[in-house]
Design a protein around this motif. Sequence first.
Motif, PDB file in Angstrom:
ATOM      1  N   GLU A  80       8.000   9.606  -1.517  1.00 26.17           N
ATOM      2  CA  GLU A  80       7.364  10.535  -1.921  1.00 26.17           C
ATOM      3  C   GLU A  80       6.110   9.967  -3.015  1.00 26.17           C
ATOM      4  N   GLN A  81       5.145  10.417  -3.244  1.00 22.07           N
ATOM      5  CA  GLN A  81       4.425   9.819  -4.331  1.00 22.07           C
ATOM      6  C   GLN A  81       4.545  10.943  -5.682  1.00 22.07           C
ATOM      7  N   GLU A  82       4.602  10.072  -6.766  1.00 23.54           N
ATOM      8  CA  GLU A  82       4.832  11.136  -8.137  1.00 23.54           C
ATOM      9  C   GLU A  82       3.433  11.225  -8.824  1.00 23.54           C
TER      10      GLU A  82
END
Length: 82
Positions: A80-82
């Motif tokens: 997942e990208q933050e």
Amino acid sequence: MPIVMRLDRVMADRKMTSLELAEQIGISPVNVSRIKTGRLKGIRFSTLTAMCEVLHCKPGDIIDWMDDEEYIETFGSLPEQE
């Protein structure tokens, strides 16, 4: 283009626990765990240098890069990208 942490492999090869590494490089075991799992936003060069000195390895032994396709084949999905 995920960066993959390989610290767990290097530590296993050296038969070193997270607690031992943490004590020798002067960081908390929780931070060693975060590095091992890749759940970090950055790492200080001084920490990376200390890990390499204690583990007798090179930064490329601890940090790896995979293209998206290779990462998905290995881990099932992209992080997942933050």
